[in-house]
Scaffold this active site. Sequence first.
Site: not given
Length: 400
Positions: A89, A239, A382
């Site tokens: 990745r 965030r 993923e």
Amino acid sequence: MTVVLVVNSGSSSLKYQLIEMSDERVLASGLIERIGEASGVVTHKRGDERAERELEIGDHDAAFDIMMQNFAEHGPSMDDAKPVVVGHRIVQGGRRFYGPTIIDEKVEMDIEELIPLAPLHNGPNLAGVRAARRVFANIPHVAVFDTAFHTTLSDAASYYALNREVADKYRVRKYGAHGTSHKYVSEAAAEFLDRPYDELRTVVLHIGNGASACAVDGGKSIDTSMGMTPLEGLVMGTRTGDIDPAVLFHLHRKAGYSVDDLDRLLNKQSGLLGLTGTNDVRDVTARAAAGDEAAELGLEIYVHRLRHYIGSYLVALQGADVIAWCGGVGENSVEVRKRALAGMEWLGVELDAERNEARRDGIREISTDSSRVRILVVPTNEEIEIARQSLEATGVPAAQ
Ligand code: AMP
């Protein structure tokens, strides 16, 4: 047997999965955490067996040696499994990598050259690539980029209204992230609904500690909420997501915040954590239900931004066929899904309260039978997507 080793190398962690591709079965997986700290944690899972130990892990090279020890001690043996490719990745591929790419010296240099666009990610990703190529010198290594799925964004969707000379000189534009997940989930949704992928309009909501939304039109990403870096867009665990950039000037001028202070504040100390004291949505929703005002407000801010992006992508797609939820929050939080989709019946979005609450493994539908837009929960994977793309890049068939 065709086996792929998938590696996800972060700044202080290394995750791996060994996958048998004919039936996409995970033979073993592991997590090596706190690389570079005084005491690291190593976990290796094989079926129901789980081995855990603590030891100092100096760097990514050492982490790879530990991974190999794990396979040697707890199996399966690498000599038996014989992976045919290692899939890595990589977060940032810029506008240079449009799909999975077999890694050679030149590709390594390109990934290195892209570090300024993803300083927190590409460096550690590359450290993993280098360590893995040393250990597995005789099989191909493939880079699977988080940004690749979003290279289909139009210029209008990916350029900021920033001075064009500056933007081009410093390669400032929206690259997006979570692309591997958005692709996997939108494709899995089409398969689940038995609809052609190239005709389906899907809003994917990947909501975990990091979070992003994506508008997928016939298998192509046409807009996404993360920007040049994963900081833009939705409110996340720690965030801010979208914020007026002038806030940064203000904090610098009035409060003396340095660039590093601002980076830390916006990336690590804000979002749900900064609003409520915790970045775990389970705690935030439980506290909100118990009447905690800060938690309730935090949740409302979180949901407000989500609704903003859902609305925007329904317009971008000129109506959607599917809204697909994934990620730790998207797959599990009944409350976030309920609040985010409330009052959208006029758009053809009808959440079924009971189905939303039912817990089940695998893909499930949570819209009413009459909902024009089908609402799905699609557990993302993923690693499988990286393994599929890596194998595809090498041309080796999944079943031999
Ligand atoms: P991820 O980054 O995709 O692994 O998601 C991690 C986040 O998912 C955690 O920080 C939690 O906020 C959230 N999460 C996990 N399980 C649940 C749950 N059962 N209900 C609500 N949120 C959850």
